[in-house]
Structures are given as C-alpha cells and as structure tokens.
Motif scaffolding. Sequence first.
Motif, PDB file in Angstrom:
ATOM      1  N   TYR A  62      -6.084   8.650   0.135  1.00  0.00           N
ATOM      2  CA  TYR A  62      -5.674   7.430   0.827  1.00  0.00           C
ATOM      3  C   TYR A  62      -6.277   7.400   2.224  1.00  0.00           C
ATOM      4  CZ  TYR A  62      -1.975   6.800  -2.688  1.00  0.00           C
ATOM      5  OH  TYR A  62      -1.277   6.608  -3.852  1.00  0.00           O
ATOM      6  N   GLU A 105      -4.617   1.899   5.655  1.00  0.00           N
ATOM      7  CA  GLU A 105      -4.614   0.581   5.011  1.00  0.00           C
ATOM      8  C   GLU A 105      -5.465  -0.409   5.797  1.00  0.00           C
ATOM      9  OE1 GLU A 105      -1.707   2.229   5.673  1.00  0.00           O
ATOM     10  OE2 GLU A 105      -0.387   2.113   3.915  1.00  0.00           O
ATOM     11  N   LEU A 144       3.008  -8.555  12.145  1.00  0.00           N
ATOM     12  CA  LEU A 144       3.399  -9.120  10.842  1.00  0.00           C
ATOM     13  C   LEU A 144       2.289  -8.914   9.818  1.00  0.00           C
ATOM     14  CD1 LEU A 144       5.192 -12.507  11.675  1.00  0.00           C
ATOM     15  CD2 LEU A 144       6.125 -10.196  11.621  1.00  0.00           C
ATOM     16  N   ARG A 202       2.192  -5.368   8.850  1.00  0.00           N
ATOM     17  CA  ARG A 202       3.258  -5.049   7.893  1.00  0.00           C
ATOM     18  C   ARG A 202       2.874  -5.531   6.492  1.00  0.00           C
ATOM     19  NH1 ARG A 202       8.486  -2.336   8.043  1.00  0.00           N
ATOM     20  NH2 ARG A 202       8.694  -2.071   5.815  1.00  0.00           N
ATOM     21  N   ARG A 203       2.316  -6.734   6.425  1.00  0.00           N
ATOM     22  CA  ARG A 203       1.883  -7.278   5.134  1.00  0.00           C
ATOM     23  C   ARG A 203       0.854  -6.338   4.496  1.00  0.00           C
ATOM     24  NH1 ARG A 203      -1.749  -8.115   1.292  1.00  0.00           N
ATOM     25  NH2 ARG A 203      -0.880  -9.577  -0.160  1.00  0.00           N
ATOM     26  N   GLN A 204      -0.137  -5.938   5.270  1.00  0.00           N
ATOM     27  CA  GLN A 204      -1.211  -5.121   4.709  1.00  0.00           C
ATOM     28  C   GLN A 204      -0.731  -3.715   4.354  1.00  0.00           C
ATOM     29  OE1 GLN A 204      -3.073  -7.535   3.742  1.00  0.00           O
ATOM     30  NE2 GLN A 204      -5.013  -6.622   4.346  1.00  0.00           N
ATOM     31  N   THR A 205       0.083  -3.111   5.189  1.00  0.00           N
ATOM     32  CA  THR A 205       0.525  -1.745   4.881  1.00  0.00           C
ATOM     33  C   THR A 205       1.512  -1.735   3.713  1.00  0.00           C
ATOM     34  OG1 THR A 205       2.185  -1.900   6.636  1.00  0.00           O
ATOM     35  CG2 THR A 205       0.128  -0.810   7.197  1.00  0.00           C
ATOM     36  N   THR A 206       2.196  -2.839   3.478  1.00  0.00           N
ATOM     37  CA  THR A 206       3.163  -2.888   2.375  1.00  0.00           C
ATOM     38  C   THR A 206       2.525  -3.253   1.046  1.00  0.00           C
ATOM     39  OG1 THR A 206       4.892  -3.530   3.933  1.00  0.00           O
ATOM     40  CG2 THR A 206       5.360  -3.923   1.615  1.00  0.00           C
ATOM     41  N   LYS A 207       1.501  -4.082   1.064  1.00  0.00           N
ATOM     42  CA  LYS A 207       0.961  -4.638  -0.188  1.00  0.00           C
ATOM     43  C   LYS A 207      -0.498  -4.289  -0.455  1.00  0.00           C
ATOM     44  CE  LYS A 207       3.788  -8.826  -0.158  1.00  0.00           C
ATOM     45  NZ  LYS A 207       3.775 -10.252  -0.479  1.00  0.00           N
ATOM     46  N   PHE A 208      -1.090  -3.434   0.340  1.00  0.00           N
ATOM     47  CA  PHE A 208      -2.522  -3.152   0.201  1.00  0.00           C
ATOM     48  C   PHE A 208      -2.734  -1.693   0.548  1.00  0.00           C
ATOM     49  CE2 PHE A 208      -6.888  -3.442   2.198  1.00  0.00           C
ATOM     50  CZ  PHE A 208      -7.576  -3.706   1.016  1.00  0.00           C
ATOM     51  N   ASN A 209      -3.724  -1.070  -0.088  1.00  0.00           N
ATOM     52  CA  ASN A 209      -3.925   0.355   0.171  1.00  0.00           C
ATOM     53  C   ASN A 209      -5.327   0.690   0.663  1.00  0.00           C
ATOM     54  OD1 ASN A 209      -2.455   2.660   0.408  1.00  0.00           O
ATOM     55  ND2 ASN A 209      -1.765   2.656  -1.700  1.00  0.00           N
ATOM     56  N   GLY A 210      -5.969  -0.296   1.286  1.00  0.00           N
ATOM     57  CA  GLY A 210      -7.264  -0.014   1.902  1.00  0.00           C
ATOM     58  C   GLY A 210      -8.437  -0.229   0.963  1.00  0.00           C
ATOM     59  N   TYR A 231      10.304 -11.399   7.302  1.00  0.00           N
ATOM     60  CA  TYR A 231       9.694 -10.152   7.784  1.00  0.00           C
ATOM     61  C   TYR A 231      10.589  -9.449   8.808  1.00  0.00           C
ATOM     62  CZ  TYR A 231       5.005 -10.588   5.683  1.00  0.00           C
ATOM     63  OH  TYR A 231       3.941 -10.631   4.820  1.00  0.00           O
ATOM     64  N   ASP A 268      -0.416  12.238  -2.174  1.00  0.00           N
ATOM     65  CA  ASP A 268      -1.850  11.928  -2.291  1.00  0.00           C
ATOM     66  C   ASP A 268      -2.581  13.109  -2.905  1.00  0.00           C
ATOM     67  OD1 ASP A 268      -4.291  10.718  -2.069  1.00  0.00           O
ATOM     68  OD2 ASP A 268      -4.412  10.853   0.119  1.00  0.00           O
ATOM     69  N   LYS A 298      -0.340  -0.563  -5.925  1.00  0.00           N
ATOM     70  CA  LYS A 298       0.445  -1.024  -4.780  1.00  0.00           C
ATOM     71  C   LYS A 298       0.257  -2.530  -4.602  1.00  0.00           C
ATOM     72  CE  LYS A 298       1.051  -0.101   0.181  1.00  0.00           C
ATOM     73  NZ  LYS A 298       0.443   0.650   1.312  1.00  0.00           N
ATOM     74  N   SER A 299      -0.986  -2.991  -4.689  1.00  0.00           N
ATOM     75  CA  SER A 299      -1.244  -4.428  -4.593  1.00  0.00           C
ATOM     76  C   SER A 299      -0.501  -5.182  -5.695  1.00  0.00           C
ATOM     77  CB  SER A 299      -2.743  -4.715  -4.733  1.00  0.00           C
ATOM     78  OG  SER A 299      -3.495  -4.007  -3.780  1.00  0.00           O
ATOM     79  N   MET A 305      10.346  -9.490   1.968  1.00  0.00           N
ATOM     80  CA  MET A 305       9.359 -10.329   2.663  1.00  0.00           C
ATOM     81  C   MET A 305       9.251 -11.722   2.044  1.00  0.00           C
ATOM     82  SD  MET A 305       6.736  -7.154   3.025  1.00  0.00           S
ATOM     83  CE  MET A 305       5.223  -7.778   3.670  1.00  0.00           C
ATOM     84  N   THR A 310      -7.166   7.722  -5.333  1.00  0.00           N
ATOM     85  CA  THR A 310      -6.379   7.149  -4.223  1.00  0.00           C
ATOM     86  C   THR A 310      -7.269   6.562  -3.124  1.00  0.00           C
ATOM     87  OG1 THR A 310      -6.156   9.354  -3.245  1.00  0.00           O
ATOM     88  CG2 THR A 310      -4.321   8.576  -4.598  1.00  0.00           C
ATOM     89  N   ARG A 317      -9.778   3.522  -5.359  1.00  0.00           N
ATOM     90  CA  ARG A 317      -9.074   2.261  -5.565  1.00  0.00           C
ATOM     91  C   ARG A 317      -9.401   1.552  -6.871  1.00  0.00           C
ATOM     92  NH1 ARG A 317      -5.477   3.404  -3.805  1.00  0.00           N
ATOM     93  NH2 ARG A 317      -4.653   1.319  -3.953  1.00  0.00           N
TER      94      ARG A 317
END
Lengths: 411, 411
Positions: free
Chosen positions: A72, A75, A282, A285-293, B8, B43, B109-110, B141, B254, B257
């Motif tokens: 990982y 993000e 905000l 928060r959106r990206q760290t919660t719903k996306f993993n980079g 949020y 991870d 996660k997405s 959210m 990880t 992706r």
Amino acid sequence: MATINENYLKLPGSYLFAEIARKVAKFKTDNPSANVIRLGIGDVTRPLPPSIIAAMHQAVDEMSNEATFRGYGPEQGYPFLIQKIIDTDYIPRGIHLDADEVFVSDGSKSDVGNIQEIFGLNNTVAITDPVYPVYLDTNVMAGRTADLGANGRFGNVVYLSCNAENNFIPALPAAKVDLIYLCMPNNPTGTTLTKKQLKVWVDYAREQDAVILYDAAYEAYIQEPDIPHSIYEIEGAKEVAIEFRSFSKNAGFTGTRCAFTVVPKAVTALTASGRRQPLNPLWNRRQTTKFNGVPYIVQKGAEAVYTAAGQHQIKELIGYYMANAKVIRDGLLSIGLTVFGGVNAPYIWLKTPQGMDSWAFFDKLLTEAHLVGTPGSGFGPSGEGYFRLTAFGNQENTREAIERIKTRLKV
Amino acid sequence: MATINENYLKLPGSYLFAEIARKVAKFKTDNPSANVIRLGIGDVTRPLPPSIIAAMHQAVDEMSNEATFRGYGPEQGYPFLIQKIIDTDYIPRGIHLDADEVFVSDGSKSDVGNIQEIFGLNNTVAITDPVYPVYLDTNVMAGRTADLGANGRFGNVVYLSCNAENNFIPALPAAKVDLIYLCMPNNPTGTTLTKKQLKVWVDYAREQDAVILYDAAYEAYIQEPDIPHSIYEIEGAKEVAIEFRSFSKNAGFTGTRCAFTVVPKAVTALTASGRRQPLNPLWNRRQTTKFNGVPYIVQKGAEAVYTAAGQHQIKELIGYYMANAKVIRDGLLSIGLTVFGGVNAPYIWLKTPQGMDSWAFFDKLLTEAHLVGTPGSGFGPSGEGYFRLTAFGNQENTREAIERIKTRLKV
C-alpha cells in the motif's frame, strides 16, 4: 427490503457511442470494401514515450524484489510524484502549492465524477453546454437534479450555452448557482477562455460563494500565450476553485491511468450552521476512505514525464497530434466550413453545413467520405448543428481523411 | 453559496493508525536501541511472483509500440481477464457467471465503498462488529446513518456483534435490515462461516428482500473444506448477493491495485414503485460513468495469476503467510492466551489477558516485547478486549516476535 437509488432511473441510456457503433457496423456490412477512418474517438493512439517505458520496467523490477517491493502506498499519491507535479507544472507559473493540496488518482473521470460527493445535495449545478457528460450524469445520479425534460435538459441544472453566437464564451448565469463545472480547453468544442475571460468566473464565484470545478485535462495542448494553463493563474482562484489534471492526453496514459486533482487548503464551502469548511480535508477523507492509491508502477511512469527527456518526449507527442489538428482545421476551412477549436486543443468543432442536424451530417460524412466523427448533439442540447473531429489518429489516416473531405464531401 | 455534505462531519477522525504511529514514535524516541517489530499492518511484504513480473514487463513493452499500444480499455475490465476469473475461480466450484457479471476494478476498497451508491438512502445497513471500517464509514458519508452516539455506535445502523460469546457467528438481526455487509474470512477476527452458517444469511436475505454485500478478499487463505470460498456456493445466493474479490492478498497486489466485483444479473432491489430492478445495470452505469478501467499493464499482471505457474506461485505466497499465522497462533496458545482466527485467514485475533482493554494490551506488548499490533477496539465497539496480529511479516521477524512474546510478555 433493499431499495435502489431512484436517481439512476432519471438517466437516459448511454446512447451516443452505441448508436455510432451501430451505424458504422451497418455501413460496413453494406459496404464491405469501404476503408472507414475514425476521427471520432477522444483516445490517444501513439505509444508511450521511451522515458516512461523505461521507468515502468524499472518499477516492475522493484516489485520483484523483497527489498524494493511496494505494498500500500499513500492514498493521496507518492511524495516523489507530487513534488515533481508542483515543481514542474505549477511553480514556473507562479503558483505555490503544498504537497497535501495535490491528490494523485487513477483518472480525471473518477475525480470529476466523485468530487460532487463532498457537497450537499441542495447545491445548484451549472455546466457549460455542450460538454463532457460526466459532470452532469454524476450529479443526476447523486440526486442534485430534477427529471429530464422534453427539451433535453434536466430540471434544476443551469445550462450555460456555448456556441458560435457567443463565441463559446459562457455568459454568467442569471439565476444563482453554487457549483460551476468549467472544462478548458473544452471537450468537445476545443475552445478556451483567456485569462481575462476566466477571471470573470473567478470573480463571480468569489462574490457568490460558489465553487468552480475546473477540468484542465487538455491544458498541455494550449499554444497561445494568453490562455491560462491553470485556473490558479487567476488571482483569487485558490479560494474558489478545484482543478483536475491528467496524464491521459499529454503523455498517452488513457490505458495506463493516472491523473491528479488540486484542492487548495484555502477553498471552502459553508456548513449548515454557516461556518466556512475547508474542502481539502473533506476530499482527503473521501479519498482515504474509498480509494487506495494509484499503482506504484504507474506513478513511477508518471514521474518520468517530469524528467528532461520525458518533457521533451511529451512535447513531441503533443506536437504530433496538433499537426493533425492543423491538417483537419485547414482542410475544413479550405472547403468553406465554419470551424472552431483545433488551435489550443486536439478537438475540432465544426458547424454543420446548410443547417443540417448533427446526426444527418454524421450520416453524410460516413456515406460520402467513409469517415466517422461525433455528432455535437451528443454532448448537450447546444451541440445540435455541430460536429466533433479529433486529432488523435495517426498522421497518414488524418491526411487521407481530410483528402476525402475535400474531394468527396458534397457541401 | 456552495454547501458541504454535512454527513462528513459525523465521522470522527481516523484515529486508530495515527494513534498507533504516535505511540510507536514516542517509544522509539525513549528507547532508541529497541528493535520494534510490526505485526499490526494488513499489508503484504513478499515480492510479486515471477509470472506476474514477466507478464507486466511484456505489457509495458506492448505499450511502447504503436501496433500493440492500448488506450482506453473497457471500464468493466478486459475480456481476457474476466474469462480467466470465471474459468478458474468460479466454474470449478460449480458457479456459472456471464462475462458481464464480473467487473474488474482498482481495488475492493473502492468497490465496497462505492457499491452503496446504487441503493436508496432509506436502506437500513447492518455490519458485523468488529469489522473493516470502510462499510460503515461510506454509509455515514452517504447519509444513511444518524449521528455517532456516546456508546460509540452510529444511530440507524444495526451492529451484529461477533465475539467469543457467540463464537464469532453473528446472530440474525432482531430488527429488519436491508443491506448486510459480511466479510468472510473476516478482517480483523480471522474467523469464517461454514456453508451451513452462511446459508442462514442467504435464506434470511431472500425472505426479507435484503441484499448481502459479501467481501471475500481473503478467500485464498481458506484451508478447511467446509468453508465457502464464494457466497455463490450457497443455493439462492445469486439472487441476493454481490461478491467482492481482490488480488491484493492472494497475489501481493496491494501496491499494484486490481480486484473484481461480481454482480449477478439475478440480484435485484426494489424501486419506489415496487418493481424489481436488477442491480447489474446500475453498477454498470456507475462504473462506466465514474471509472475508466484498470491499467492494461496491471490487468495483464492479474491475468498471469491464472496461468499454471502463477497459480503455483500464489499458493507458495499464501503458504508462506499461513506458516507465519501458525507460528503466531501456536506461540500465543503456548503461553495460555485465548486465540481465534489464523486457520483460514492471515489474521490472529486474541483475547487480551486479565480483561485488559485493547489499548492497555497494545502498550504492554510494545513496552515488554517491543512489538506493534492493532487494538481490537479500533475495529468497532465489540472489538474491545481483543487484539489483532497479522501474518504478513517476514518469517524471521515473525519467529522473533513470538519468541519475545513467549519469553518477555508477563501474562
């Protein structure tokens, strides 16, 4: 009893490209010997430049070794890429950004689609018309609009008409709007705003406490000096604008997937209690919660865009497509068509001759010249009577296409 | 006047891993010579297997050549990968899927975060407790919950407690629920449901017209025969379940992706007018509107997972981590601790000794054995009094860590 998001039912089917595919398939069946050339698609065709290829091979090798393997990542993107973006794309234009104001992502489509999540459902959305459909569709899906009307427009959305009559410069809305999507250079019209013209919008947003969502995916194609590459070249924009940038069209990443979004810490919107809330945390928060980079390998490829060799190679790439744009533009002008775009963008937007509607011109171009383009009406009601050609084909096909337009098209 | 999504503001800060980092940093400052070993992170650490590396090198080369270059791919993933997934992961278990029921994505996660978008805001959500926080956070959210209460629980959410008292088998909810998130094998507890136990949930969803969102990211770690790898092994599940699978933990992706989500055409939810709406076209619309597919290079890497060599290599990878899991599990049992998981999952979930709370045990483990794990309370209220260790470290560190637990920990 699980229930669906009813807003999805408001969307009509994705008709445009399916209908194009259907018509082309039928034409090919009826005319099996015809050599159909496509100038319709907004996708690059040139291979990835050597610097990027070399960087990705090296990154793949790093993933094969325990000592250099990457799991990982952040993000928001690796600092090595974010710093290059800031140093190369922003500092030379006098724009200073902190590392935590830049968010690397898998594509501008994702970011321009997801950004609306951090706003309340009661915001009124304004879009230019015609435009790339993702801005509108994602707001429909979220429930920020009423139903689609008989006039082809969704209720509770402000359409900012852009056409030859206003020289593709949208007028400020009469009614109040809260979220304004601007795509400059524009897809599909290929037109742009000058710094002075864009400042009108920044000033409006500041006065009205609106937020501008600025899609600059095509900025690398800008050739003229007075066209801003970033909205942050405009004074005061950092407090009212979020900017979307992409490696898709400048470095050929449509199938490699990398982009970034700038959310300055100064840009705010209001809470229900009237407090100014910065949007940066905000979005974080959106990206760290719903996306993993973004894949490490891809970020290393994007980093290579910013080497001296990489910068040289992407300039060549852009030059190649812009030479096509000139061929298309000059060819269309030479037969007396009215043409927009193609100077600071890889899109050429033509006025259909004799007041034909967009689909009639599509049929004419296909049957007379065996060429495929995109009907302007597919990008919004104000696109009716226009037609999009793109410069992303190879040189030979593009020249051949224009030769056919000159010799076969009856205008 | 742009306004924010107020939901949020309901979320507390992402406290868990930040607090762990703070405590570890302080300990290292105070004890500069201590060799701290981390068994806390979920991870992977082993490099990508050779088959995957070779496939990605080849794909990078394809991107360097005009004839084999790939631009935009299908948003849903390339058919070459989807067919391999179906043929290898599903057909041998008697599960038949159509190609358009599988959606390749950039990560589970997405997908587990975005899936809630296709449902109405009035659905009542049930989550097991403790669990991976994304299910709950994304529903907060979106506005599907009330505020966070003093009891550490959000209002309007059904928490399905899983702990030693019920042997980590969640009881059917007393109140009606609409969307049920199940993560099996479970993160963080490492526990699973047998086919019979999972059938109870499928039957419940069918009776109640609920939808199960089944996160099977750890299915490759299942060793025992009676544990289902896919929810579609349970009769009737195709009409009520969406399944999430990932290459992150079985193939070390990880940082690379790739994942996929199965939305059978038979699974439905209701419209406001009471019509059954298939969810497959809604998810397809979501993905085609807001996502542009996974990098070609990465999909070629994922395809290599399904070659004979790739299957062999990922089995070795999983075997490596599961050997660590056994070392951890046996070591903890040998000093009289009560331990769960670690048999069909890379997570070991231990009951803290003497009724210590999770954070007190964190401090004890750090100061006495110089080891870092994750406090169970960070995964939900029912995680209090538990602690998570993971098998994703390297073998030497894992053995050393357990040696320290045996010799230094005062239990």
